[in-house]
Design a protein around this motif. Structure first.
Motif, short mmCIF file in Angstrom:
data_model
loop_
_atom_site.label_atom_id
_atom_site.label_comp_id
_atom_site.label_asym_id
_atom_site.label_seq_id
_atom_site.Cartn_x
_atom_site.Cartn_y
_atom_site.Cartn_z
N ASP A 113 0.80 -1.22 0.00
CA ASP A 113 0.00 0.00 0.00
C ASP A 113 0.84 1.27 0.00
N TYR A 114 2.01 1.21 0.58
CA TYR A 114 2.82 2.41 0.76
C TYR A 114 4.15 2.26 0.04
N TRP A 115 4.57 3.36 -0.62
CA TRP A 115 5.76 3.33 -1.44
C TRP A 115 6.62 4.57 -1.20
N GLY A 116 7.93 4.38 -1.28
CA GLY A 116 8.84 5.50 -1.25
C GLY A 116 8.97 6.12 -2.64
N GLN A 117 9.81 7.15 -2.73
CA GLN A 117 9.98 7.87 -3.99
C GLN A 117 11.02 7.21 -4.89
N GLY A 118 11.80 6.29 -4.34
CA GLY A 118 12.78 5.57 -5.14
C GLY A 118 14.17 6.16 -5.06
N THR A 119 15.16 5.32 -5.26
CA THR A 119 16.54 5.75 -5.31
C THR A 119 17.22 5.05 -6.48
N GLN A 120 17.99 5.80 -7.26
CA GLN A 120 18.59 5.27 -8.47
C GLN A 120 19.85 4.48 -8.15
N VAL A 121 19.94 3.29 -8.73
CA VAL A 121 21.15 2.48 -8.66
C VAL A 121 21.63 2.25 -10.09
N THR A 122 22.86 2.63 -10.36
CA THR A 122 23.44 2.44 -11.69
C THR A 122 24.72 1.64 -11.56
N VAL A 123 24.78 0.54 -12.29
CA VAL A 123 25.95 -0.34 -12.26
C VAL A 123 26.61 -0.28 -13.63
N SER A 124 27.84 0.18 -13.65
CA SER A 124 28.57 0.30 -14.91
C SER A 124 29.38 -0.97 -15.18
N SER A 125 29.52 -1.29 -16.44
CA SER A 125 30.26 -2.51 -16.82
C SER A 125 31.74 -2.23 -17.00
#
Length: 125
Positions: free
Chosen positions: A113-125
């Motif tokens: 029911d409840y959600w945060g705003q999100g956080t970006q995770v970027t994994v470079s090769s």
């Protein structure tokens, strides 16, 4: 109403680690199951991991099993996602979510029911 705020995302090289945190505030989240989900560009939001109120039960998506660990500290209203051996395909926005139905530990987006705003995770090769 429960407010969730994620932190800890960033840019990391493949093989590296990150620890995401989720802080819960507002109405007490006592008894709530907590989950982590992620959404990559052009894809649907998908389940990553979930943990019961007591912490006794945890579930993981096959894609992260053995690499990610979900945990919680109820006294601090905190949930964590330790991510090790990160891969480029782990790149996504990661969301923390809360399911108020006691005793259920779901992997379904629709059950939270409840959600945060999100956080970006970027994994470079």
């Amino acid at each position: 109403q429960v407010q969730l705020v994620e932190s800890g995302g960033g840019l990391v090289q493949a093989g590296g680690s990150l620890r995401l945190s989720c802080a819960a505030s507002g109405r007490t989240a006592s008894g709530y199951t907590m989950g982590w989900f992620r959404q990559a560009p052009g894809k649907e939001r998908e389940f990553v991991a979930s943990i019961s109120w007591s912490g006794s039960y945890t579930y993981y998506a096959d894609s992260v099993k053995g690499r990610f660990t979900i945990s919680r500290v109820n006294a601090k209203n905190m949930v964590y996602l330790q991510m090790n051996t990160l891969k480029p395909e782990d790149t996504a926005v990661y969301y923390c979510a809360a399911d108020p139905r006691y005793g259920r530990v779901s992997v379904l987006t629709s059950d939270y029911d409840y959600w945060g705003q999100g956080t970006q995770v970027t994994v470079s090769s």
